[in-house]
Motif scaffolding. Structure first.
Motif, mmCIF file in Angstrom:
data_model
loop_
_atom_site.group_PDB
_atom_site.id
_atom_site.type_symbol
_atom_site.label_atom_id
_atom_site.label_comp_id
_atom_site.label_asym_id
_atom_site.label_seq_id
_atom_site.Cartn_x
_atom_site.Cartn_y
_atom_site.Cartn_z
ATOM 1 N N VAL A 18 8.450 13.686 -3.213
ATOM 2 C CA VAL A 18 7.162 14.363 -3.200
ATOM 3 C C VAL A 18 6.025 13.373 -3.387
ATOM 4 O O VAL A 18 4.953 13.505 -2.801
ATOM 5 C CB VAL A 18 7.100 15.441 -4.304
ATOM 6 C CG1 VAL A 18 5.708 16.005 -4.432
ATOM 7 C CG2 VAL A 18 8.075 16.566 -3.965
ATOM 8 N N LEU A 19 6.253 12.338 -4.224
ATOM 9 C CA LEU A 19 5.221 11.353 -4.500
ATOM 10 C C LEU A 19 5.282 10.173 -3.541
ATOM 11 O O LEU A 19 4.708 9.126 -3.786
ATOM 12 C CB LEU A 19 5.366 10.845 -5.936
ATOM 13 C CG LEU A 19 5.073 11.871 -7.022
ATOM 14 C CD1 LEU A 19 5.390 11.283 -8.390
ATOM 15 C CD2 LEU A 19 3.630 12.318 -6.961
ATOM 16 N N CYS A 20 5.948 10.347 -2.414
ATOM 17 C CA CYS A 20 6.125 9.290 -1.435
ATOM 18 C C CYS A 20 4.785 8.814 -0.893
ATOM 19 O O CYS A 20 3.939 9.604 -0.530
ATOM 20 C CB CYS A 20 6.982 9.850 -0.295
ATOM 21 S SG CYS A 20 7.313 8.707 1.024
ATOM 22 N N SER A 31 5.062 14.233 8.698
ATOM 23 C CA SER A 31 4.876 15.545 8.077
ATOM 24 C C SER A 31 4.633 16.580 9.149
ATOM 25 O O SER A 31 4.342 16.262 10.306
ATOM 26 C CB SER A 31 3.686 15.511 7.127
ATOM 27 O OG SER A 31 2.494 15.392 7.858
ATOM 28 N N SER A 52 0.600 11.023 5.895
ATOM 29 C CA SER A 52 1.340 10.970 4.647
ATOM 30 C C SER A 52 0.347 10.910 3.504
ATOM 31 O O SER A 52 -0.724 10.351 3.649
ATOM 32 C CB SER A 52 2.238 9.733 4.582
ATOM 33 O OG SER A 52 3.242 9.783 5.570
ATOM 34 N N PHE A 53 0.703 11.467 2.370
ATOM 35 C CA PHE A 53 -0.216 11.490 1.235
ATOM 36 C C PHE A 53 -0.259 10.132 0.563
ATOM 37 O O PHE A 53 0.727 9.412 0.508
ATOM 38 C CB PHE A 53 0.220 12.538 0.218
ATOM 39 C CG PHE A 53 -0.242 13.904 0.578
ATOM 40 C CD1 PHE A 53 -1.473 14.356 0.178
ATOM 41 C CD2 PHE A 53 0.548 14.729 1.358
ATOM 42 C CE1 PHE A 53 -1.912 15.610 0.505
ATOM 43 C CE2 PHE A 53 0.122 15.985 1.699
ATOM 44 C CZ PHE A 53 -1.112 16.432 1.276
ATOM 45 N N TYR A 179 7.770 23.592 -6.177
ATOM 46 C CA TYR A 179 7.601 22.140 -6.213
ATOM 47 C C TYR A 179 8.032 21.675 -7.603
ATOM 48 O O TYR A 179 8.052 22.457 -8.562
ATOM 49 C CB TYR A 179 6.148 21.739 -5.923
ATOM 50 C CG TYR A 179 5.122 22.438 -6.788
ATOM 51 C CD1 TYR A 179 4.733 21.922 -8.022
ATOM 52 C CD2 TYR A 179 4.533 23.635 -6.370
ATOM 53 C CE1 TYR A 179 3.806 22.578 -8.822
ATOM 54 C CE2 TYR A 179 3.608 24.295 -7.159
ATOM 55 C CZ TYR A 179 3.245 23.758 -8.377
ATOM 56 O OH TYR A 179 2.326 24.412 -9.179
ATOM 57 N N GLU A 221 -6.111 16.751 1.070
ATOM 58 C CA GLU A 221 -5.564 17.378 -0.129
ATOM 59 C C GLU A 221 -6.482 18.466 -0.661
ATOM 60 O O GLU A 221 -6.028 19.514 -1.140
ATOM 61 C CB GLU A 221 -5.338 16.302 -1.206
ATOM 62 C CG GLU A 221 -4.238 15.320 -0.845
ATOM 63 C CD GLU A 221 -4.272 14.048 -1.678
ATOM 64 O OE1 GLU A 221 -3.270 13.319 -1.663
ATOM 65 O OE2 GLU A 221 -5.315 13.778 -2.320
ATOM 66 N N GLU A 334 3.736 22.524 2.986
ATOM 67 C CA GLU A 334 4.185 21.177 2.620
ATOM 68 C C GLU A 334 3.057 20.410 1.926
ATOM 69 O O GLU A 334 3.256 19.792 0.874
ATOM 70 C CB GLU A 334 4.630 20.445 3.888
ATOM 71 C CG GLU A 334 5.052 18.998 3.662
ATOM 72 C CD GLU A 334 5.387 18.301 4.969
ATOM 73 O OE1 GLU A 334 5.130 17.091 5.071
ATOM 74 O OE2 GLU A 334 5.901 18.977 5.895
ATOM 75 N N ASP A 335 1.875 20.467 2.523
ATOM 76 C CA ASP A 335 0.740 19.724 1.977
ATOM 77 C C ASP A 335 0.282 20.295 0.634
ATOM 78 O O ASP A 335 -0.092 19.550 -0.279
ATOM 79 C CB ASP A 335 -0.429 19.762 2.966
ATOM 80 C CG ASP A 335 -0.163 18.927 4.215
ATOM 81 O OD1 ASP A 335 0.924 18.332 4.319
ATOM 82 O OD2 ASP A 335 -1.058 18.877 5.082
ATOM 83 N N HIS A 338 2.659 19.085 -2.140
ATOM 84 C CA HIS A 338 2.370 17.707 -2.496
ATOM 85 C C HIS A 338 1.131 17.626 -3.378
ATOM 86 O O HIS A 338 1.118 16.915 -4.397
ATOM 87 C CB HIS A 338 2.119 16.876 -1.229
ATOM 88 C CG HIS A 338 3.348 16.400 -0.536
ATOM 89 N ND1 HIS A 338 4.097 17.205 0.285
ATOM 90 C CD2 HIS A 338 3.956 15.185 -0.532
ATOM 91 C CE1 HIS A 338 5.114 16.508 0.768
ATOM 92 N NE2 HIS A 338 5.055 15.291 0.289
ATOM 93 N N LYS A 342 0.394 16.350 -7.437
ATOM 94 C CA LYS A 342 -0.645 15.386 -7.803
ATOM 95 C C LYS A 342 -1.603 15.984 -8.829
ATOM 96 O O LYS A 342 -1.982 15.321 -9.806
ATOM 97 C CB LYS A 342 -1.396 14.952 -6.552
ATOM 98 C CG LYS A 342 -2.459 13.889 -6.808
ATOM 99 C CD LYS A 342 -3.009 13.352 -5.502
ATOM 100 C CE LYS A 342 -4.086 12.310 -5.729
ATOM 101 N NZ LYS A 342 -4.561 11.708 -4.461
#
Length: 365
Positions: A18-20, A31, A52-53, A179, A221, A334-335, A338, A342
């Motif tokens: 998740v923190l990728c 994604s 990607s985040f 999550y 985000e 998905e977003d 994530h 955070k």
């Protein structure tokens, strides 16, 4: 008894995924959002368009937060939170949105430390007295969860962790994604009335982006997190000016769909027999988590100006992406997951910092 080491390893792998970051995951599959955009819409260099985040917050992986933090001291802690949230939800489905909103407002001021739950201390104003927080609900729900935990494990589970877990469990109950939630946060001993700075209901998209950016969130985000509005209801007093006298013009906000203006006026001119509030309903008055929120914004049916403003600038690309049918819904979920991980990691008190309150509304003397 501690959980089996294999379970801990699985959980650690989950949060690492998740923190990728971009650097760590260059070979990973794109994604769901990346599959929706054209090359021309990709990142222009500021990171806001990345597929990607980027979790650049210095508090993103605090050493003292962990999966199963209470396994040795209160093994049933997370189960108690989840079962109590389910019970509260069965009695009043509105509690889900209330708990999620409490969590957001808590984390936005000095991090996720349960400071928003405190009553006045020594006669001074608390965060609950600040204008953006006066309409917050869900305090009684938190108290009920805390009382059950205190009965089982006195002085052990923090109110900050209760909020983080209850928000996640609430989102799942209204159809949102699950999550991973790390635990081990501690509670603030003080409240920060003067530091409450939550984007207002009439904020422009620039104001909203600025508020989220100060806490380390990208444009993407921010738009994803605002999708939590899909489960809430808004009282008329927060949007009445948009339908009668927007910006002193004597006319409704011209960004609103004409039919929507009529619907909003019908709700807000009622006789009081029905709640004077509106939500981003999916069908009829059904409240549920989903990307329908973004589709409504594209149709000019944003209830709050701050919501509708997401279609007024560069943020509209994310609104369009999330509103793009099944693939858009997948990208949004998905977003959002994530971004919630955070958010949950914003400046927690940990280790010996802070305290563990016995009552969530009162600091430990």
């Amino acid at each position: 008894m501690l959980r089996h080491p294999v379970w801990g390893a699985i959980c650690l792998l989950a949060v690492l995924l998740v923190l990728c970051t971009d650097k760590l995951c260059t070979d990973a599959r794109p994604s769901a959002y990346a599959l929706l955009v054209d090359d021309d819409d990709e990142d222009d260099g500021d990171g806001s368009g990345s597929s990607s985040f980027s979790f650049s917050s210095p508090h993103e992986t605090p050493d003292e937060l962990a999966f199963g933090f209470y396994d040795g001291t209160c093994p049933s802690a997370e189960a108690i939170v989840a079962s109590t949230v389910r019970e509260l939800f069965a009695a009043d489905a509105n509690v889900a949105a209330a708990l999620v909103r409490l969590f957001f407002h808590d984390c936005f001021v000095h991090g996720c430390d349960a400071s928003v739950l405190l009553d006045r201390i020594g006669g001074g104003k608390s965060e609950r007295d600040a204008a953006p927080n006066r309409s917050l609900r869900g305090f009684g729900a938190v108290d009920k969860i805390k009382a059950r935990l205190e009965k089982q494990c006195p002085g052990t589970v923090s109110c900050a962790d209760i909020l983080a877990l209850a928000a996640r469990d609430s989102l799942v109950l209204v159809g949102g994604p699950t999550y991973p939630v790390l635990t081990g946060r501690r509670d603030s001993a003080g409240s920060f009335y003067d530091d409450v700075n939550i984007p207002a209901p009439n904020a422009t998209y620039a104001m909203t982006l600025s508020a989220f950016a100060r806490r380390g969130f990208t444009e993407r985000e921010t738009v994803a997190l605002l999708g939590a509005h899909s489960i809430g209801k808004v009282q008329c007093r927060f949007f009445r000016d948009r339908i009668y006298n927007f910006a002193g013009t004597g006319e409704p906000d011209d960004s609103l769909d004409a039919d929507m203006v009529g619907e909003m006026r019908a709700v807000c001119s009622g006789d009081g027999a029905a709640p004077m509030e509106m939500g981003y309903y999916r069908q009829g008055r059904e409240v549920g988590f989903g990307a329908h929120y973004y589709a409504k914004l594209l149709a000019g049916r944003g209830i709050l100006r701050s919501d509708q403003q997401l279609t007024a600038g560069s943020t509209v690309r994310w609104v369009r992406a999330y509103a793009a049918g099944h693939r858009g819904e997948e990208a949004f979920r998905e977003d959002f997951a994530h971004a919630m991980v955070k958010l949950s990691a914003l400046a927690p008190l940990k280790g010996s910092a802070g305290q563990v309150r016995v009552s969530c509304s009162k600091s430990v003397e």
